[in-house]
Design an enzyme around this catalytic site. Structure first.
Site, PDB file in Angstrom:
ATOM      1  CD  GLU B  82      18.924 -24.304   3.305  1.00 42.90           C
ATOM      2  OE1 GLU B  82      18.554 -23.917   2.182  1.00 42.90           O
ATOM      3  OE2 GLU B  82      19.977 -24.928   3.522  1.00 42.90           O
ATOM      4  CB  CYS B 114      16.164 -29.184   8.558  1.00 43.69           C
ATOM      5  SG  CYS B 114      17.018 -29.448   7.000  1.00 43.69           S
ATOM      6  CG  HIS B 238      14.761 -33.332   9.870  1.00 50.00           C
ATOM      7  ND1 HIS B 238      14.023 -32.589   8.988  1.00 50.00           N
ATOM      8  CD2 HIS B 238      16.003 -33.434   9.328  1.00 50.00           C
ATOM      9  CE1 HIS B 238      14.800 -32.231   7.967  1.00 50.00           C
ATOM     10  NE2 HIS B 238      15.994 -32.730   8.144  1.00 50.00           N
TER      11      HIS B 238
END
Lengths: 131, 351
Positions: B82, B114, B238
């Site tokens: 990103e 992400c 994550h």
């Protein structure tokens, strides 16, 4: 403002990104940056492309405290002559260290060298770090 | 589909660190309380000459050295981030040129907050499994930004992980047995064109975003593969902070001890596209042949990709032969900076 002609930047990408130089098969000498003609063998030379390992040692160095345009915000930084294990010497910045000494082993890393401007091209290339 | 898997993996984490305590000091917050509530001690900070492209290149070089393959055998490169250095001009071509994979390959940049790195793994699995390319290179790399004073500033960090995906059985160190995803339109976090910093939904990023997608994808993978939590030795989720992955595990009845070996956010921060991929690399550094790993990424916006991975016998030999930098080297090679230097590194000062 661009720091150099776009075509020159583009042509030097293999050299700057992955240390591509040349090698004379006739006299076994490595050249970086690349040479199209072997100055020792002249017309007998057999020049071919060679990618250098990126390993070497510090041959000499200086600390830059008044950087040239585009490098002002990085000062103080170490600028060194690195002797590659294949023989040739080149000039490059040393990253991640404030103190170095002659003979220190180094390896090439891929870093941002300079940005032309806020909207300009980003130039990437080799720097070295201590191993 | 024919079996595909990880042939090589590598990471890159910048050398500089800033402590949560130091950021809290500047904003008059209680460092201890924030550190405890986020489960984060410190985060990585890129050097002034590092960006997502340079981190991606270093991780890719490590992965290729581990895989022991010729770079020109790579037929596809996907870089998920990103924080691509350019809005228009791919990071993937910079990586391709820097590793010597050009010109016979396909390449593109991916963006999915992400989870762009794991999206790249899925695309490479498809291309490799369909015999369209011999090897695919999937990278998650970020130098993420948090607005000064915002909660994100305590966690947004920098790092990258790269995976060489292949299909030759004897080369695979971790077979990817299955993958599935869970995707919805959930406005938990975003950054508009030309905006310097992202905006987020605060508490909204928890239950409807992170937990719903992580749990949704993980449970879908359990169903698809007919497995359950007890069948896996490690779980990598994550890790936007140190707390969420542990909480997600508890909600699914997974032993938190199986999550901790792949949890690096407490000491390097949230490396965004690099986060769960770096976690996977950390687990691959210690896993034994035959062990099973479940990886689930999460990207705001929102989606999760889950992977069932089985470590093969080939991993021990390849790990032993690899002499490049490992995750542990990057974790140990660190230097602390204060907030003022951090501001300079992250170009938060407008001059």
């Amino acid at each position: 403002m661009p720091s150099e002609n776009l075509a020159i930047t583009w042509r030097r990408i293999p050299e700057r990104y992955r240390l591509v130089g040349t090698f004379c098969r006739n006299c076994q000498t490595s050249y970086f940056p690349a040479r199209k003609l072997c100055p020792k063998c002249r017309r007998k030379g057999k020049i071919e492309q060679k990618q250098f390992s990126g390993r070497g040692k510090i041959y000499s160095f200086t600390e830059v405290t008044a950087g040239p345009s585009g490098f002002e915000k990085q000062t103080p930084y170490i600028l060194a002559i690195v002797e590659l294990e294949e023989g040739p010497k080149l000039t490059a910045q040393i990253v991640g260290a404030r103190k170095v000494k002659i003979g220190d082993a180094v390896e090439a890393v891929f870093r941002k060298i300079i940005e032309d401007s806020e909207e300009g091209l980003i130039h990437y290339g080799y720097k070295f770090r201590l191993v | 589909m024919q079996s595909v898997g990880i042939v090589g993996y590598g990471v890159c984490v910048p050398k500089y660190r800033i402590k949560v305590q130091e950021i809290a000091r500047v904003w008059g917050e209680e460092g201890d309380r924030i550190s405890a509530s986020l489960g984060i001690i410190e985060k990585s900070v890129p050097d002034i000459d590092e960006d997502a492209a340079t981190l991606a290149v270093e991780a890719a070089r490590n992965a290729i050295a581990f895989a022991k393959i010729k770079p020109d055998a790579i037929g596809a490169i996907y870089v998920g981030s990103e924080s691509h250095p350019y809005a228009v001009k791919p990071t993937a071509t910079i990586v391709a040129e820097a590793i010597g994979a050009t010109p016979n390959l396909t390449a593109a940049d991916l963006e999915f907050a992400c989870k762009a790195g794991t999206a790249g793994i899925q695309i490479c699995m498809g291309l490799v499994g369909a015999n369209m390319v011999r090897y695919g290179l999937a990278i998650g790399a970020d130098t993420s930004q948090g607005r000064p004073g915002d909660a994100l500033e305590y966690t947004a960090s920098a790092g990258a992980a790269a995976f060489v995906i292949g299909r030759e059985k004897e080369e695979i160190v971790a077979e990817i047995e299955a993958t599935c995803s869970f995707t919805t339109d959930t406005p938990d976090f975003w950054r508009r064109q030309h905006a310097e910093y992202p905006s987020h939904g605060g508490r909204f990023t928890g239950a409807p975003a992170y937990f719903r997608h992580i749990i949704g994808a993980t449970q879908a993978l359990f169903e698809k593969t007919g497995t359950r939590a007890a069948d896996y030795d490690y779980f990598v989720f994550h890790q936007p902070n140190g707390k969420f992955p542990i909480e997600a595990a508890k909600k699914m009845g997974i032993d938190p001890q199986k999550v901790k070996p792949g949890l690096f956010t407490p000491i390097i921060g949230n490396t965004y596209s690099g986060a769960s991929p770096i976690g996977l690399c950390g687990v691959l550094d210690i896993a034994k042949p035959g062990q099973r790993i479940l990886l689930t990424s999460f990207g705001s916006g929102a989606g999760s990709d889950a992977f069932a991975i089985r470590v093969t016998d080939a991993i021990e030999k390849k790990r032993g032969e690899y002499c490049g930098r490992r995750l542990s080297d990057y974790l140990n090679d660190k230097e602390y900076i204060d907030y003022a230097i951090y501001v300079k590194h992250r170009r938060k000062l407008k001059m």
